[in-house]
Design a protein around this motif. Sequence first.
Motif, PDB file in Angstrom:
ATOM      1  N   ASP A 130     -26.058 -41.025  40.672  1.00 59.68           N
ATOM      2  CA  ASP A 130     -26.169 -39.600  40.995  1.00 59.68           C
ATOM      3  C   ASP A 130     -27.368 -39.384  41.912  1.00 59.68           C
ATOM      4  O   ASP A 130     -28.414 -40.004  41.725  1.00 59.68           O
ATOM      5  CB  ASP A 130     -26.370 -38.774  39.717  1.00 59.68           C
ATOM      6  N   VAL A 131     -27.182 -38.511  42.867  1.00 59.36           N
ATOM      7  CA  VAL A 131     -28.291 -38.163  43.760  1.00 59.36           C
ATOM      8  C   VAL A 131     -28.766 -36.759  43.400  1.00 59.36           C
ATOM      9  O   VAL A 131     -27.990 -35.810  43.455  1.00 59.36           O
ATOM     10  CB  VAL A 131     -27.856 -38.230  45.243  1.00 59.36           C
ATOM     11  N   GLY A 132     -30.032 -36.658  43.009  1.00 61.35           N
ATOM     12  CA  GLY A 132     -30.589 -35.375  42.586  1.00 61.35           C
ATOM     13  C   GLY A 132     -31.557 -34.823  43.613  1.00 61.35           C
ATOM     14  O   GLY A 132     -31.311 -34.907  44.824  1.00 61.35           O
ATOM     15  N   ALA A 133     -32.664 -34.302  43.108  1.00 58.51           N
ATOM     16  CA  ALA A 133     -33.615 -33.597  43.966  1.00 58.51           C
ATOM     17  C   ALA A 133     -34.259 -34.512  45.006  1.00 58.51           C
ATOM     18  O   ALA A 133     -34.575 -35.670  44.729  1.00 58.51           O
ATOM     19  CB  ALA A 133     -34.704 -32.971  43.103  1.00 58.51           C
ATOM     20  N   ILE A 134     -34.426 -33.937  46.194  1.00 57.94           N
ATOM     21  CA  ILE A 134     -35.131 -34.625  47.281  1.00 57.94           C
ATOM     22  C   ILE A 134     -36.343 -33.773  47.632  1.00 57.94           C
ATOM     23  O   ILE A 134     -36.225 -32.557  47.762  1.00 57.94           O
ATOM     24  CB  ILE A 134     -34.233 -34.757  48.529  1.00 57.94           C
ATOM     25  N   GLN A 135     -37.495 -34.399  47.748  1.00 63.21           N
ATOM     26  CA  GLN A 135     -38.700 -33.647  48.126  1.00 63.21           C
ATOM     27  C   GLN A 135     -39.412 -34.373  49.266  1.00 63.21           C
ATOM     28  O   GLN A 135     -39.989 -35.437  49.047  1.00 63.21           O
ATOM     29  CB  GLN A 135     -39.620 -33.525  46.917  1.00 63.21           C
ATOM     30  N   PRO A 136     -39.332 -33.801  50.469  1.00 64.85           N
ATOM     31  CA  PRO A 136     -40.005 -34.464  51.589  1.00 64.85           C
ATOM     32  C   PRO A 136     -41.529 -34.432  51.401  1.00 64.85           C
ATOM     33  O   PRO A 136     -42.065 -33.484  50.819  1.00 64.85           O
ATOM     34  CB  PRO A 136     -39.602 -33.648  52.815  1.00 64.85           C
ATOM     35  N   CYS A 166     -33.348 -53.486  44.170  1.00 66.97           N
ATOM     36  CA  CYS A 166     -33.316 -52.352  43.243  1.00 66.97           C
ATOM     37  C   CYS A 166     -32.173 -51.430  43.672  1.00 66.97           C
ATOM     38  O   CYS A 166     -32.194 -50.899  44.790  1.00 66.97           O
ATOM     39  CB  CYS A 166     -34.661 -51.625  43.303  1.00 66.97           C
ATOM     40  N   GLY A 167     -31.195 -51.263  42.809  1.00 65.44           N
ATOM     41  CA  GLY A 167     -30.003 -50.491  43.159  1.00 65.44           C
ATOM     42  C   GLY A 167     -30.294 -49.025  43.413  1.00 65.44           C
ATOM     43  O   GLY A 167     -29.913 -48.463  44.453  1.00 65.44           O
ATOM     44  N   SER A 168     -30.985 -48.388  42.450  1.00 68.45           N
ATOM     45  CA  SER A 168     -31.284 -46.961  42.617  1.00 68.45           C
ATOM     46  C   SER A 168     -32.281 -46.758  43.755  1.00 68.45           C
ATOM     47  O   SER A 168     -32.282 -45.701  44.410  1.00 68.45           O
ATOM     48  CB  SER A 168     -31.813 -46.369  41.311  1.00 68.45           C
ATOM     49  N   GLY A 169     -33.116 -47.773  44.021  1.00 69.12           N
ATOM     50  CA  GLY A 169     -34.059 -47.713  45.141  1.00 69.12           C
ATOM     51  C   GLY A 169     -33.319 -47.785  46.472  1.00 69.12           C
ATOM     52  O   GLY A 169     -33.666 -47.084  47.434  1.00 69.12           O
ATOM     53  N   ALA A 170     -32.284 -48.615  46.533  1.00 69.47           N
ATOM     54  CA  ALA A 170     -31.482 -48.714  47.758  1.00 69.47           C
ATOM     55  C   ALA A 170     -30.801 -47.378  48.045  1.00 69.47           C
ATOM     56  O   ALA A 170     -30.749 -46.925  49.198  1.00 69.47           O
ATOM     57  CB  ALA A 170     -30.449 -49.836  47.609  1.00 69.47           C
ATOM     58  N   VAL A 171     -30.309 -46.730  46.985  1.00 72.78           N
ATOM     59  CA  VAL A 171     -29.661 -45.424  47.167  1.00 72.78           C
ATOM     60  C   VAL A 171     -30.696 -44.402  47.654  1.00 72.78           C
ATOM     61  O   VAL A 171     -30.450 -43.642  48.603  1.00 72.78           O
ATOM     62  CB  VAL A 171     -28.976 -44.949  45.861  1.00 72.78           C
ATOM     63  N   ALA A 172     -31.877 -44.405  47.038  1.00 74.94           N
ATOM     64  CA  ALA A 172     -32.940 -43.477  47.453  1.00 74.94           C
ATOM     65  C   ALA A 172     -33.312 -43.714  48.919  1.00 74.94           C
ATOM     66  O   ALA A 172     -33.503 -42.761  49.689  1.00 74.94           O
ATOM     67  CB  ALA A 172     -34.163 -43.641  46.546  1.00 74.94           C
ATOM     68  N   ALA A 173     -33.383 -44.975  49.315  1.00 73.19           N
ATOM     69  CA  ALA A 173     -33.736 -45.311  50.705  1.00 73.19           C
ATOM     70  C   ALA A 173     -32.696 -44.752  51.667  1.00 73.19           C
ATOM     71  O   ALA A 173     -33.034 -44.188  52.717  1.00 73.19           O
ATOM     72  CB  ALA A 173     -33.826 -46.829  50.855  1.00 73.19           C
ATOM     73  N   VAL A 174     -31.426 -44.884  51.309  1.00 65.27           N
ATOM     74  CA  VAL A 174     -30.354 -44.395  52.184  1.00 65.27           C
ATOM     75  C   VAL A 174     -30.370 -42.864  52.238  1.00 65.27           C
ATOM     76  O   VAL A 174     -30.194 -42.271  53.323  1.00 65.27           O
ATOM     77  CB  VAL A 174     -28.982 -44.941  51.710  1.00 65.27           C
ATOM     78  N   VAL A 175     -30.621 -42.222  51.111  1.00 63.51           N
ATOM     79  CA  VAL A 175     -30.696 -40.751  51.077  1.00 63.51           C
ATOM     80  C   VAL A 175     -31.805 -40.265  52.018  1.00 63.51           C
ATOM     81  O   VAL A 175     -31.603 -39.345  52.826  1.00 63.51           O
ATOM     82  CB  VAL A 175     -30.954 -40.268  49.624  1.00 63.51           C
TER      83      VAL A 175
END
Length: 266
Positions: free
Chosen positions: A117-123, A206-215
């Motif tokens: 799941d992709v949740g909050a993003i904070q630049p 890191c799976g969730s890290g890879a997703v965060a990187a792509v987001v």
Amino acid sequence: MRFRKIHGAGNDFILFTDPGPRAGTDWAKEAERLCARRTGVGADGLVVSRFVSPTSTVLDVDCFNADGSTATMCGNALRCAAWAAQCDQGFRTMQLRMAGVMHEATVDADSVWVTADVGAIQPRVLQTVINGRPTWFDSAHTGTEHVVAVVENVDAIHTEVVGRVVRHHKNVAPLGTNVNFVQHLGGQALKIRTYERGVEAETLSCGSGAVAAVVIATMRGLVARREVTVHNEAGEPLTVRPHDDHPNRAAWVGGPVTQTFEGVLA
Ligand SMILES: N[C@H](CCC[C@H](N)C(=O)O)C(=O)O
């Protein structure tokens, strides 16, 4: 008690499958003891996977980091649990529940895929100096806390030194965060290095890290919103693609899973 030593693209785990009720087991303590590289089996985490009922294709998966803390999401642990379920029961698709969140899984011939799941993003959640250059980190919640910095060359970074500082930064207190350094290789390809909270070291993927990187790379316009290859320290890239039904809220992450050995605890 039997266990599998297994890794998802270099992120390694001690996996217990259907260990029975084991009411008295303090899994957090066992994680600390067994994940120790010198005196235990050695792993980034300990994973306990159970079918919710004998006839179901739903698994409850608990993941503990090497320091005994609970991981609310671990993409690679989910991928390993799905691989083992396919191996033991023959299911190619299943659902996995981790920390109350349901994930889909698909086991292909050479890749195991799970949803995150992709949740909050904070630049620009925090800034630190890396090799003399002030560098911003954006945060993206992908089931657990991640920050991402886009840098020119991930190989030039002392990941463990910078990772430890950022992980304890006041702007992400009190939970802390996993810390990702990401380089755009051109096109739909990224290179990543991750310092993991709870392992308190760099891990090979890191799976969730890879997703965060792509987001974050998508938000910054570096990659288009379709399949991205995320190269890692293991040399076993993960692939991240938007979920077909809700592309803004979830992603698939896939890659290899390898069982190294099976063992019996002394
Ligand atoms: N390696 C994991 C993430 C572990 C997260 C953990 N370090 C925490 O935040 O507690 C993955 O493949 O998604």
